[in-house]
Write an enzyme that holds these catalytic residues in place. Sequence first.
Site, PDB file in Angstrom:
ATOM      1  N   HIS A 277      -5.344 -45.581  27.712  1.00  0.00           N
ATOM      2  CA  HIS A 277      -5.166 -45.947  26.249  1.00  0.00           C
ATOM      3  C   HIS A 277      -3.738 -44.797  26.316  1.00  0.00           C
ATOM      4  O   HIS A 277      -3.439 -44.623  25.188  1.00  0.00           O
ATOM      5  CB  HIS A 277      -5.948 -45.686  24.879  1.00  0.00           C
ATOM      6  CG  HIS A 277      -6.194 -44.577  25.113  1.00  0.00           C
ATOM      7  ND1 HIS A 277      -7.462 -43.886  26.090  1.00  0.00           N
ATOM      8  CD2 HIS A 277      -6.186 -43.475  24.048  1.00  0.00           C
ATOM      9  CE1 HIS A 277      -7.485 -42.838  25.460  1.00  0.00           C
ATOM     10  NE2 HIS A 277      -7.370 -42.859  24.258  1.00  0.00           N
ATOM     11  N   CYS A 278      -4.032 -43.168  27.206  1.00  0.00           N
ATOM     12  CA  CYS A 278      -2.564 -42.428  26.657  1.00  0.00           C
ATOM     13  C   CYS A 278      -1.932 -42.278  28.175  1.00  0.00           C
ATOM     14  O   CYS A 278      -0.430 -42.444  27.723  1.00  0.00           O
ATOM     15  CB  CYS A 278      -3.853 -40.928  26.600  1.00  0.00           C
ATOM     16  SG  CYS A 278      -4.661 -41.389  24.674  1.00  0.00           S
ATOM     17  N   ILE A 279      -1.757 -41.698  29.126  1.00  0.00           N
ATOM     18  CA  ILE A 279      -0.674 -41.356  30.239  1.00  0.00           C
ATOM     19  C   ILE A 279       0.181 -42.751  30.310  1.00  0.00           C
ATOM     20  O   ILE A 279       0.830 -42.007  30.885  1.00  0.00           O
ATOM     21  CB  ILE A 279      -1.275 -40.348  31.172  1.00  0.00           C
ATOM     22  CG1 ILE A 279      -2.461 -41.643  31.947  1.00  0.00           C
ATOM     23  CG2 ILE A 279      -2.607 -38.569  30.402  1.00  0.00           C
ATOM     24  CD1 ILE A 279      -3.272 -41.004  33.323  1.00  0.00           C
ATOM     25  N   ILE A 281       1.049 -44.407  28.951  1.00  0.00           N
ATOM     26  CA  ILE A 281       2.117 -45.224  27.370  1.00  0.00           C
ATOM     27  C   ILE A 281       3.124 -43.609  26.456  1.00  0.00           C
ATOM     28  O   ILE A 281       4.158 -43.345  26.581  1.00  0.00           O
ATOM     29  CB  ILE A 281       1.662 -45.647  26.220  1.00  0.00           C
ATOM     30  CG1 ILE A 281       0.993 -46.971  27.119  1.00  0.00           C
ATOM     31  CG2 ILE A 281       2.300 -46.092  25.184  1.00  0.00           C
ATOM     32  CD1 ILE A 281      -0.140 -47.337  26.167  1.00  0.00           C
ATOM     33  N   ASP A 282       2.226 -42.693  26.716  1.00  0.00           N
ATOM     34  CA  ASP A 282       2.574 -41.201  25.558  1.00  0.00           C
ATOM     35  C   ASP A 282       3.767 -40.512  26.365  1.00  0.00           C
ATOM     36  O   ASP A 282       4.750 -40.389  25.347  1.00  0.00           O
ATOM     37  CB  ASP A 282       1.272 -40.688  25.628  1.00  0.00           C
ATOM     38  CG  ASP A 282       0.016 -40.885  24.831  1.00  0.00           C
ATOM     39  OD1 ASP A 282       0.097 -42.145  24.732  1.00  0.00           O
ATOM     40  OD2 ASP A 282      -1.174 -40.319  24.904  1.00  0.00           O
TER      41      ASP A 282
END
Length: 439
Positions: A277-279, A281-282
């Site tokens: 859910h992070c790398i 996208i962020d």
Amino acid sequence: MTAQQDVPAPGLPTAVEVGHRDVAIVGAGYVGIPLAQVFCEAGKSVVLVDVDPGRVARLNRGDSYIEDVPDEVLRTLVDDGLVATTDYDSLRAADAILIALPTPLSRQREPDLSILLGAAAEIAKRLRRGQLIVLESTTYPGTTTRELRPVLEQSGLVAGVDFHLAFSPERVDPGRTDWTTRNVPKIVGGVTEACADAAAALYGGPIETIHRVSSPDAAELTKLLENIFRTVNIALVNELAQLCERMGIDVWEVIDAASTKPFGFMRFEPGPGLGGHCIPIDPFYLTWKAREFDFTTRFIELAGEVNQNMPYYCRSLVSQALNHGLGRSLKDSRVLVLGVAYKADISDVRESPAVKLIELLRAAGAEIAYHDPWVPELDEHGVMLSSVALDPAAYHAVVIVTAHSQIDYPRLVDDASLVVDLRNATGKAGVASKKVWKL
């Protein structure tokens, strides 16, 4: 969570039944539920607010869908007073409201704050003097002060004067037991010093370490830096893996050797692509925001190109292994994908590179099945499959995409005709075989 709900779902707790709560958490997902746990265990009364009636009903009967908070833990929390509801009116009686909602990217790879701002509009209708509002969702610098704040102030109340407003990024790593919501240091940045004081005081009970920064913008960029650091370094070793293949050098041997250096080196490993859910996208939040300042984040964009290309490179590696190892093309070959979760020993498939790799292998004419002891069903981006029994001998090739620890890799290699190992799972298990093709 895609919309807000003004009317509570039938049969679920209402705001009147919920009553006063120390903390309300908007969003009952991978961030919200572990956050609720640490507050409950610190003696705080907590309500989880989510628009999905099915999720809410499951939570209230102690049926967890988050592995980090198993059923037995959730049941204890519920017995001790944790409650979930779809009723946004329950926010009125809460002392603090923490927002833990998705902030995805659009198809154009631009930040999509519609879920967050929709929830903020509902909060504004119920906002009262003295409340503390904290955004936990990962986002770009300026979101708290220039996107969230104006929506909340539609209430007629002023942030920093009538209510406290802060940003404190989530730092959840699903499946970790050594670093959890409780002992990972909490970053806090307030709109004013008083706002930061209020947020630090709230988190200071259940969370061991609080680190204050000067503003919400600094806190927002802190979270992005953490994930950009990982993205860029993973891209480096992914590119190195491709070069090593041409040079005839084992990239895993090189990484193992470099990792013996006790200073100045941090281990990162190549793989079939980014997941979670992070790398994946962020970093693109910052790339998008940087354009406002006539700045191009070339490092981030290049890393994104390298990482997004990895499923394509791995598809080619599978094709090459079948061709040279068995004299077969991908077309009509039976391929078993081993592992579809984005990382080992969890069921989370968000942004999993396995989904893209399956799409590419199918497009090349391969017959695809998958085995994952953690993911019985896969329904992502048009890929709909069920996990099959692990029978390597029934396939022309087994492709290790996720290295779950319960797999017997020596036996897998013995039984398989060909193994394409994208995680060095066989190497770590001490297996050396001509049947194994490694990334």
